[in-house]
Design an enzyme around this catalytic site. Structure first.
Site, short mmCIF file in Angstrom:
data_model
loop_
_atom_site.label_atom_id
_atom_site.label_comp_id
_atom_site.label_asym_id
_atom_site.label_seq_id
_atom_site.Cartn_x
_atom_site.Cartn_y
_atom_site.Cartn_z
N ASP A 75 0.84 -1.15 0.13
CA ASP A 75 -0.12 0.07 -0.12
C ASP A 75 0.86 1.16 -0.04
O ASP A 75 2.01 1.13 0.64
CB ASP A 75 -0.85 -0.19 1.23
N SER A 76 0.42 2.44 -0.34
CA SER A 76 1.20 3.59 -0.63
C SER A 76 1.80 4.14 0.81
O SER A 76 2.61 4.69 1.04
CB SER A 76 0.30 4.71 -1.29
#
Length: 275
Positions: A75-76
């Site tokens: 995930d970012s």
């Protein structure tokens, strides 16, 4: 003179040829913020620029000058090990998706969010003063071994060809995916300083740390979300020993850390987020 002309090789073409001849796997460090795809594109751009390619476009898929992919999306908001396949190494990325991974996760008790991490909006707040370290350690036993887990709504899993997270952001109604079997090899409470707690996790493919922390909060008669997440190991690649930092994204560093692979391996399945 003709012989001298034929033996002359442009430095640019020579560097690019060396780059395009790479086949194998290596790991880079993904910092918080960019997506895994952003990191991969920045890596390709850095390597192509070093090879002398003018105005490289790493997002252009047609007639790619450098074949590269990653195995297992972070995930970012997460950081840590991102395994990269180059050349024939892209065919080996499926083993990275199904293999063992290690994470260190910081959870926060008392608040639940729609994304199950700190990037989302708070959807619920509950007391956590009753929770003790022994309580957490006792509940962790239920999440160890072969378990069933419901993936987060905000994830890279797809419906009708589109990611669930994208559909949600567009305002579409999305139903939760059914629970599926996942494996947790080891689960340890490293630190407990309410409302924060830190977990060390070793798991198999398809496991979501965000779902674990959310489920743990509920099991403790409260709620929780992931505040920080770092992937410390993926397959044979560890954060400390193998992950190349951004300043190390050069051909020589890649050559030094490249794990070569044999040709003819099966093509990988499309990667999905596992955080």
């Amino acid at each position: 003179m003709a012989g001298n002309l034929s033996s002359t090789v442009s430095p640019v073409s020579s560097s690019l040829s060396r780059l395009q001849a790479l086949n194998g796997l290596f790991a880079v460090y993904k910092k918080q913020g960019p997506t895994s795809a952003d990191v991969l594109n920045a890596l390709k751009e850095a390597l192509l620029k070093e090879a002398g390619v003018q105005n490289p476009n790493p997002r252009k898929r047609r007639k790619q000058s450098l074949k590269m992919g990653h195995g297992g999306t972070l995930d970012s908001a997460a950081s840590g090990v991102l395994v990269v396949g180059v050349g024939n190494g892209t065919k080996m990325l499926s083993t990275m998706l199904t293999g063992s991974k290690k994470y260190v996760a910081v959870g926060e008790l008392g608040k639940a969010t729609d994304t199950l991490d700190a990037t989302g909006s708070v959807t619920l707040e509950k007391g956590f003063e009753h929770i003790t370290r022994p309580d957490v350690e006792a509940k962790l036993k239920a999440f160890t071994g072969d378990i069933m887990q419901v993936p987060p709504l905000y994830s890279a899993l797809k419906k009708d060809g589109q990611r669930l997270s994208v559909l949600l952001k567009k305002g579409h109604k999305v139903e939760a995916k059914p629970a599926r079997p996942v494996t947790v090899y080891n689960l340890t409470l490293l630190e407990f300083k309410p409302p924060l707690f830190t977990l060390d996790i070793e798991c198999g493919g398809g496991f979501y740390v965000r779902s674990l922390v959310d489920d743990l909060g509920k099991a403790l008669s409260s709620c929780a979300h992931v505040k920080e997440l770092t992937r410390t190991k993926q397959g044979q690649f560890t954060l400390q020993e193998h992950a190349l930092r951004e300043e190390q994204w050069t051909l020589e560093h890649v050559l030094q850390s490249l794990q070569c692979c044999s040709e003819g391996e099966p093509e990988p399945e499309p990667p999905e987020a596992e955080t």
